[in-house]
Scaffold this motif. Structure first.
Motif, PDB file in Angstrom:
ATOM      1  N   UNK A  12     -11.838  13.139  -6.492  1.00 42.43           N
ATOM      2  CA  UNK A  12     -10.610  12.391  -6.218  1.00 42.43           C
ATOM      3  C   UNK A  12     -10.019  12.930  -4.921  1.00 42.43           C
ATOM      4  N   UNK A  13      -9.674  12.015  -4.020  1.00 35.14           N
ATOM      5  CA  UNK A  13      -9.123  12.437  -2.729  1.00 35.14           C
ATOM      6  C   UNK A  13      -7.946  11.557  -2.346  1.00 35.14           C
ATOM      7  N   UNK A  14      -7.036  12.138  -1.590  1.00 36.49           N
ATOM      8  CA  UNK A  14      -5.844  11.443  -1.118  1.00 36.49           C
ATOM      9  C   UNK A  14      -5.626  11.845   0.336  1.00 36.49           C
ATOM     10  N   UNK A  44       0.833  -1.210   0.000  1.00 38.53           N
ATOM     11  CA  UNK A  44       0.000   0.000   0.000  1.00 38.53           C
ATOM     12  C   UNK A  44       0.867   1.259   0.000  1.00 38.53           C
ATOM     13  N   UNK A  45       2.000   1.200   0.686  1.00 35.87           N
ATOM     14  CA  UNK A  45       2.908   2.349   0.697  1.00 35.87           C
ATOM     15  C   UNK A  45       3.563   2.573  -0.664  1.00 35.87           C
ATOM     16  N   UNK A  46       3.676   1.520  -1.469  1.00 35.79           N
ATOM     17  CA  UNK A  46       4.352   1.620  -2.765  1.00 35.79           C
ATOM     18  C   UNK A  46       3.435   2.106  -3.883  1.00 35.79           C
ATOM     19  N   UNK A  47       2.165   2.293  -3.589  1.00 36.03           N
ATOM     20  CA  UNK A  47       1.240   2.739  -4.632  1.00 36.03           C
ATOM     21  C   UNK A  47       1.586   4.134  -5.122  1.00 36.03           C
ATOM     22  N   UNK A  48       1.410   4.333  -6.436  1.00 33.15           N
ATOM     23  CA  UNK A  48       1.571   5.665  -7.003  1.00 33.15           C
ATOM     24  C   UNK A  48       0.247   6.420  -6.967  1.00 33.15           C
ATOM     25  N   UNK A  49       0.315   7.735  -7.112  1.00 38.93           N
ATOM     26  CA  UNK A  49      -0.898   8.556  -7.016  1.00 38.93           C
ATOM     27  C   UNK A  49      -0.897   9.611  -8.116  1.00 38.93           C
ATOM     28  N   UNK A  50      -2.029   9.745  -8.786  1.00 37.69           N
ATOM     29  CA  UNK A  50      -2.154  10.693  -9.885  1.00 37.69           C
ATOM     30  C   UNK A  50      -2.263  12.116  -9.360  1.00 37.69           C
ATOM     31  N   UNK A  51      -1.793  13.025 -10.183  1.00 41.06           N
ATOM     32  CA  UNK A  51      -1.850  14.449  -9.826  1.00 41.06           C
ATOM     33  C   UNK A  51      -3.166  15.050 -10.315  1.00 41.06           C
ATOM     34  N   UNK A  52      -4.263  14.491  -9.832  1.00 41.32           N
ATOM     35  CA  UNK A  52      -5.597  14.972 -10.218  1.00 41.32           C
ATOM     36  C   UNK A  52      -6.528  15.059  -9.020  1.00 41.32           C
ATOM     37  N   UNK A  53      -5.949  15.270  -7.846  1.00 45.95           N
ATOM     38  CA  UNK A  53      -6.728  15.207  -6.604  1.00 45.95           C
ATOM     39  C   UNK A  53      -7.525  16.492  -6.375  1.00 45.95           C
ATOM     40  N   UNK A  54      -8.746  16.309  -5.906  1.00 44.87           N
ATOM     41  CA  UNK A  54      -9.583  17.451  -5.518  1.00 44.87           C
ATOM     42  C   UNK A  54      -9.391  17.803  -4.049  1.00 44.87           C
ATOM     43  N   UNK A  55      -9.147  16.764  -3.237  1.00 40.91           N
ATOM     44  CA  UNK A  55      -8.987  16.987  -1.803  1.00 40.91           C
ATOM     45  C   UNK A  55      -7.773  16.223  -1.287  1.00 40.91           C
ATOM     46  N   UNK A  56      -7.031  16.863  -0.411  1.00 40.07           N
ATOM     47  CA  UNK A  56      -5.881  16.253   0.260  1.00 40.07           C
ATOM     48  C   UNK A  56      -6.182  16.302   1.757  1.00 40.07           C
ATOM     49  N   UNK A  57      -6.392  15.137   2.347  1.00 38.50           N
ATOM     50  CA  UNK A  57      -6.813  15.056   3.749  1.00 38.50           C
ATOM     51  C   UNK A  57      -5.616  14.671   4.609  1.00 38.50           C
ATOM     52  N   UNK A  58      -5.266  15.512   5.557  1.00 36.35           N
ATOM     53  CA  UNK A  58      -4.146  15.247   6.465  1.00 36.35           C
ATOM     54  C   UNK A  58      -4.724  14.825   7.814  1.00 36.35           C
ATOM     55  N   UNK A  59      -4.333  13.654   8.274  1.00 36.22           N
ATOM     56  CA  UNK A  59      -4.873  13.125   9.526  1.00 36.22           C
ATOM     57  C   UNK A  59      -4.108  13.675  10.719  1.00 36.22           C
ATOM     58  N   UNK A  60      -4.827  14.001  11.760  1.00 34.25           N
ATOM     59  CA  UNK A  60      -4.225  14.622  12.926  1.00 34.25           C
ATOM     60  C   UNK A  60      -3.491  13.650  13.839  1.00 34.25           C
ATOM     61  N   UNK A  61      -2.701  14.207  14.738  1.00 35.24           N
ATOM     62  CA  UNK A  61      -1.998  13.476  15.791  1.00 35.24           C
ATOM     63  C   UNK A  61      -1.828  14.443  16.955  1.00 35.24           C
ATOM     64  N   UNK A  62      -1.379  13.927  18.073  1.00 37.05           N
ATOM     65  CA  UNK A  62      -1.277  14.761  19.271  1.00 37.05           C
ATOM     66  C   UNK A  62      -0.365  15.961  19.105  1.00 37.05           C
ATOM     67  N   UNK A  63      -0.710  17.044  19.807  1.00 38.78           N
ATOM     68  CA  UNK A  63       0.079  18.279  19.771  1.00 38.78           C
ATOM     69  C   UNK A  63       1.032  18.334  20.960  1.00 38.78           C
ATOM     70  N   UNK A  64       2.178  18.962  20.769  1.00 40.53           N
ATOM     71  CA  UNK A  64       3.137  19.169  21.848  1.00 40.53           C
ATOM     72  C   UNK A  64       2.683  20.345  22.703  1.00 40.53           C
ATOM     73  N   UNK A  65       2.682  20.152  24.004  1.00 40.52           N
ATOM     74  CA  UNK A  65       2.255  21.193  24.958  1.00 40.52           C
ATOM     75  C   UNK A  65       0.842  21.684  24.664  1.00 40.52           C
TER      76      UNK A  65
END
Length: 350
Positions: A274-276, A159-180
């Motif tokens: 299209x979303x990534x 799954x990490x080796x998959x390629x991704x097309x440059x045609x995305x409408x949305x780029x979703x960044x998943x959160x993680x804990x914040x420092x302080x």
């Protein structure tokens, strides 16, 4: 070409086709790891048979040498597993917080040490029937864990080796804990930076502007929602605020996906898109599984993670996947326990 070689070639080709179709239809499932490994198991003897049948002595000698080296490497890894686990546990103890999640390699080291001592000396202190039952239980149990772990690692790497097309409408960044409670951590920054890099690359090469969705709610020990902190970080690193959205309710990966999908539907209705999504490489496959469960038509791109941190992180991901499919693993555990009991009873009446 001999009949056995023809059969092996056909079997390898068939399994390769099944894997390729399965991976194209839905890359976010563990079954792809099973099909890939079955294909690999068919490919290796096919290559060996073809090489031996070629009659080329130099080719046979080179391949035999490489095979022996690979076998020796595998034996070395198994022989030195306690050393490796102890080393990783020490490194993580020095560099990370002393949380339960960061002590998994330490726990494995202690567990394997106890098991191996028990296997070596248990026969002297335990009744023969009990020793036989325990040997079957732990032998089959460890084998089952190693096989399912290997399959998970295969699916994760693929799954990490998959390629991704440059045609995305949305780029979703998943959160993680914040420092302080308010600052983006290096782990979270790696996710955001991966999303930013893809945003700029797509815009530079195709002219298409994607909308970046920063998904993460506010934890009990945080001064603001993770999505807010992430959006501020991205804007400070060159992403126009107009191309960002904040999802600030989620507290789990599944909610990241579900709430992000709901936000996109709110803007686009039933229109296709299209979303990534972006997360750390070790977390990528499980996040993809949750995206599928949440009905989000998106695959993921992984951000790099420090090598020393990967063993604990990957083990956590594997355990989370076990809990996600706890019914099938409970059935397997029940079968293993039953076989151990049958062995012990048979030994007792022998």
């Amino acid at each position: 070409m001999s009949a056995p070689l023809i059969f092996l070639c056909l079997l390898t080709a068939a399994l390769g086709c099944v894997f390729a179709i399965s991976d194209v239809v839905e890359p976010r499932r563990l079954l792809n790891g099973v099909w890939f490994n079955l294909w690999l198991l068919a490919l290796l003897p096919t290559l060996a048979f073809a090489i031996l049948s070629s009659g080329q002595r130099l080719l046979i000698a080179v391949c035999a040498t490489l095979f022996i080296l690979a076998v020796l490497l595998i034996f070395a890894v198994f022989a030195l597993h306690l050393v490796w686990l102890a080393w990783n546990a020490i490194v993580v103890w020095r560099r990370e917080q002393h949380s339960l999640g960061n002590m998994l390699t330490l726990g494995l080291f202690l567990g394997f040490a106890v098991l191996e001592l028990g296997a070596s000396f248990g026969r002297q202190f335990l009744p023969a029937w009990l020793y036989a039952g325990l040997a079957v239980f732990f032998g089959l149990g460890i084998t089952y864990v190693l096989v399912t772990l290997y399959n998970f690692l295969t699916a994760l790497v693929l799954y990490n080796l998959r390629g991704h097309r440059l045609n995305q409408d949305y780029l979703i960044v998943l959160g993680a804990g914040l420092i302080d409670g308010h600052r983006v951590s290096p782990l979270l920054a790696a996710r955001i930076n991966a999303g930013i890099a893809f945003y700029h690359k797509q815009r530079r090469k195709t002219g298409k502007r994607a909308v970046m969705i920063f998904s993460g709610g506010r934890g009990s020990d945080e001064a603001l929602a993770e999505g807010v902190a992430m959006q501020r970080y991205a804007v400070a690193h060159g992403v126009p605020a107009a191309d960002t959205l904040i999802e600030d309710r989620s507290t789990t990966t599944y909610e990241n996906m579900r709430f992000s999908a709901a936000m996109i539907r709110e803007y686009r209705g039933d229109q296709r898109y299209h979303a990534l999504f972006f997360t750390n490489n070790y977390h990528l496959f499980r996040a993809g599984v949750y995206a599928r469960l949440a009905g989000l038509p998106a695959n993921g791109k992984g951000a790099p993670t420090s090598f020393y941190f990967l063993p604990n992180a990957v083990i956590r991901e594997y355990l989370a996947m076990v809990l996600l499919h706890k019914r099938r693993h409970a059935i397997a555990g029940g079968v293993i326990t039953l076989l151990a009991v049958v062995t012990a009873v048979g030994q007792a009446f022998n």
